[in-house]
Design a protein around this motif. Structure first.
Motif, mmCIF file in Angstrom:
data_model
loop_
_atom_site.group_PDB
_atom_site.id
_atom_site.type_symbol
_atom_site.label_atom_id
_atom_site.label_comp_id
_atom_site.label_asym_id
_atom_site.label_seq_id
_atom_site.Cartn_x
_atom_site.Cartn_y
_atom_site.Cartn_z
ATOM 1 N N CYS A 1 25.191 29.102 57.555
ATOM 2 C CA CYS A 1 26.332 30.057 57.649
ATOM 3 C C CYS A 1 26.591 30.789 56.422
ATOM 4 N N ARG A 2 26.507 30.135 55.042
ATOM 5 C CA ARG A 2 26.516 30.642 53.734
ATOM 6 C C ARG A 2 25.421 31.664 53.574
ATOM 7 N N ALA A 3 24.511 31.354 53.796
ATOM 8 C CA ALA A 3 23.277 32.303 53.816
ATOM 9 C C ALA A 3 23.534 33.512 54.409
ATOM 10 N N ALA A 4 23.876 33.316 55.794
ATOM 11 C CA ALA A 4 24.041 34.573 56.711
ATOM 12 C C ALA A 4 25.291 35.403 56.164
ATOM 13 N N ILE B 1 17.591 24.374 58.476
ATOM 14 C CA ILE B 1 18.159 25.391 59.243
ATOM 15 C C ILE B 1 18.642 26.462 58.364
ATOM 16 N N GLU B 2 18.890 26.300 57.264
ATOM 17 C CA GLU B 2 19.198 27.575 55.974
ATOM 18 C C GLU B 2 18.027 28.418 55.893
ATOM 19 N N GLU B 3 16.739 27.489 55.637
ATOM 20 C CA GLU B 3 15.699 28.366 55.023
ATOM 21 C C GLU B 3 15.132 29.143 56.673
ATOM 22 N N MET B 4 15.171 28.496 57.677
ATOM 23 C CA MET B 4 14.923 29.256 58.909
ATOM 24 C C MET B 4 15.486 30.376 59.034
ATOM 25 N N THR B 5 16.863 30.375 58.862
ATOM 26 C CA THR B 5 17.991 31.387 59.080
ATOM 27 C C THR B 5 17.504 32.433 57.998
ATOM 28 N N LEU B 6 17.171 32.095 56.809
ATOM 29 C CA LEU B 6 16.776 33.101 55.851
ATOM 30 C C LEU B 6 15.423 33.736 56.290
ATOM 31 N N LYS B 7 14.549 33.161 56.590
ATOM 32 C CA LYS B 7 13.313 33.762 57.202
ATOM 33 C C LYS B 7 13.237 34.599 58.169
#
Length: 568
Positions: free
Chosen positions: A299-302, A249-255
């Motif tokens: 969340c960290r990525a966001a 989900i982290e990669e999906m968010t970043l993409k």
């Protein structure tokens, strides 16, 4: 004496600051920003967050805090229109529309229930589609819009952002609405649910479509795309996930952020950690904890993007609690950090992952599987109880002879998943009160580049007002609802119209509207799309900025008031 008085005054000032109630932030005080990222860990109770924090700290002594911790700022009271305990459809619907709604309702005004309504409702508005923040951002600000989820994409929470239905399970209504609502980016589960005309529509309008194609998603250079994984259901739990086939989900968010950031007008993005909720329903503590930690990394990525970007607000809030999970149970007395976390830290698969592995290998492998993936072997009674599970394909006990009685009947479940979840929980100090949703307040975390934060306890309605204000949309949602989702009986009151029933069970009705004086002026309107055909021969196509919704419960099409102009 003077110094003493200064200390006393300082002490009193500090005391006043400490006990003075935080003043709620009015929407007019919120400074609008260019981008808004809303992140929803579905069904996440505060105890789930605490358990995840302990788990992370136990495995990584250098990481005592979660990514959300510096941004925690309050709580949210979340509920349905007529029930303090809501499901995902009406609760997220309120975040997106500003109106609590009923169980199963997706961005739709509730039916009046005077004896139970928590706030007064207007019976005349029952079933009316309600404009969402995502739609308003697109209509009024021309912002790019996106959804990320780990469930199937038309599930309640993502649907609440971009579709309208009083029946959350009617994917045949919801999918085409999401497609025709012109979302820029969708990444999630449910690859098999995007097909036929819906998939062709997206391809014809320049979208990149990737189904179970991780490398395709990663290498795509366009900015409008749908990337879906799994078949009709959700993606794998993070603990079970094959990283070579499905993204985190982290990669999906970043993409999604990468694609949406190309918009000069900014963007709205909703990210759902969908399967925390599913794990909670299953009373599977290992899945709940690891699924939330995967969400926390997103969340960290966001937050990192928002801090660097300087024009982005982030709001993180669950839609409701689930399972009544407790850290501590009647089976545990005094414990230690190791006593609390060691057993759960040994679990390497979710209950669902265990069930798949147990059903894919012979019964002789049971002890090895539990030893390798849970850190313990089954006792004789536990093994006998496993053999009684009706969904255990490799049980040496014939299915007709299996029983729910025995020395460990409390662990029995006809579902193999249920047995594993109960078994693992029995080895821990966690407990559950229910397999359903719960009504406690949920946590709220937020970041705003200008410090306009929703502190204290906010209602779900107030949180909608805050988020709308961050995009400069405060007070505009009702206006858009009136303009875009008016009953066809009102819009075409001066014209001849007919609702033609669907030809088959899976078909949709058709609304034909005619100008009595000029028969060449005619509209053919199909619901769940943004397309209207004009002319007696339907030879001209108009694409609307909003979707048209048909509600069979009141035989009403909800559509833009401006459509009448094509008949004049």
């Amino acid at each position: 004496m003077y110094i003493l008085m200064k200390k006393q005054i300082l002490f009193l000032l500090l005391l006043v600051v400490a006990v003075w109630p935080a003043r709620a932030l009015e929407p007019e005080q919120v400074k609008p920003v260019k981008n808004l990222i809303l992140m929803i860990p579905d069904g996440t109770s505060l105890a789930t967050v605490s358990a995840a924090r302990w788990y992370q700290w136990y495995l990584h002594p250098d990481k005592p805090k979660l990514a959300i911790d510096p941004y925690l700022c309050g709580t949210v009271r979340t509920h349905s229109s007529n029930d303090p305990i809501g499901d995902s459809a009406p609760t997220t619907s309120c975040y997106m529309t500003g109106y609590p709604s009923q169980a199963g309702f997706v961005a739709t005004y509730p039916v009046s229930d005077p004896e139970n309504d928590i706030y007064p409702t207007d019976p005349l508005r029952a079933y009316q589609p309600l404009t969402t923040i995502l739609e308003a951002a697109k209509f009024l600000k021309q912002k790019a819009t996106g959804l990320v989820c780990t469930c199937e994409f038309p599930h309640a929470t993502p649907a609440d952002c971009s579709a309208h239905s009083y029946r959350r399970g009617r994917y045949d209504w919801i999918v085409p609405q999401m497609v025709h609502n012109r979302l820029d980016v969708v990444i999630g589960g449910g690859a098999a649910l995007l097909e036929g005309d819906d998939e062709l529509y997206l391809k014809a309008n320049g979208y990149g479509i990737y189904k179970n194609d991780l490398e395709g998603m990663r290498s795509y250079t366009g900015n409008r795309m749908w990337a879906l994984y799994g078949e009709k259901g959700g993606m794998a739990y993070d603990l079970d996930r094959d990283a070579s086939r499905e993204p985190s989900i982290e990669e999906m968010t970043l993409k999604a952020i990468e694609k949406l950031s190309a918009s000069e007008n900014g963007f709205f993005l909703m990210v759902e950690g969908s399967k925390v909720d599913w794990a909670a329903h299953a009373n599977d503590p290992a899945a709940m904890i690891t699924e939330f930690l995967a969400f926390d990394r997103a969340c960290r990525a966001a937050f990192e993007f928002a801090r660097q970007n300087g024009e982005t607000a982030v709001v993180i809030v669950p839609d409701h609690g689930n399972s009544g999970i407790s850290i501590g149970s009647h089976t545990c007395g005094h414990t230690t950090k190791d006593g609390l976390m060691h057993a759960i830290s040994q679990v390497k698969l979710t209950a669902e992952g265990f069930a798949e592995k147990l059903n894919s290998e012979p019964a002789s492998a049971v002890q090895r599987i539990f030893r390798e993936y849970a850190g313990f072997e089954l006792t004789d009674d536990e093994l006998k109880t496993l053999y009684q599970c009706k969904s255990y394909k490799n049980s040496p006990v014939p299915e007709a002879e299996r029983s729910d009685k025995g020395a460990l009947a409390s662990l029995y479940s006809s579902s193999l998943n249920g047995f594993v979840a109960k078994l693992i929980t029995s080895k821990t100090c966690f407990g559950f009160t229910t397999g359903g949703h719960t009504g406690e307040e949920v946590f709220l975390a937020a970041y705003h580049p200008a410090g306009s934060l929703p502190v204290g306890m906010n209602t779900n309605i107030e949180l909608n007002h805050y988020m709308a204000a961050t995009l400069g949309l405060h007070g505009r949602l009702d206006e858009l609802t009136a303009a875009n989702f008016a009953p066809h009986t009102d819009v075409f009151r001066d014209y001849a119209y007919e609702v033609i029933p669907p030809a088959g069970e899976n078909d949709t009705p058709l609304l034909i509207v005619k100008n009595r004086k000029d028969r060449k002026k005619q509209l053919s309107i199909t619901p769940n799309t943004n397309i209207v055909m004009i002319g007696k021969k339907a030879d001209e196509e108009v694409k609307l900025s909003s979707v048209i919704v048909y509600v069979d419960a009141n035989n009403t099409f909800y559509l833009p008031q401006s459509l009448v102009d094509y008949l004049k």
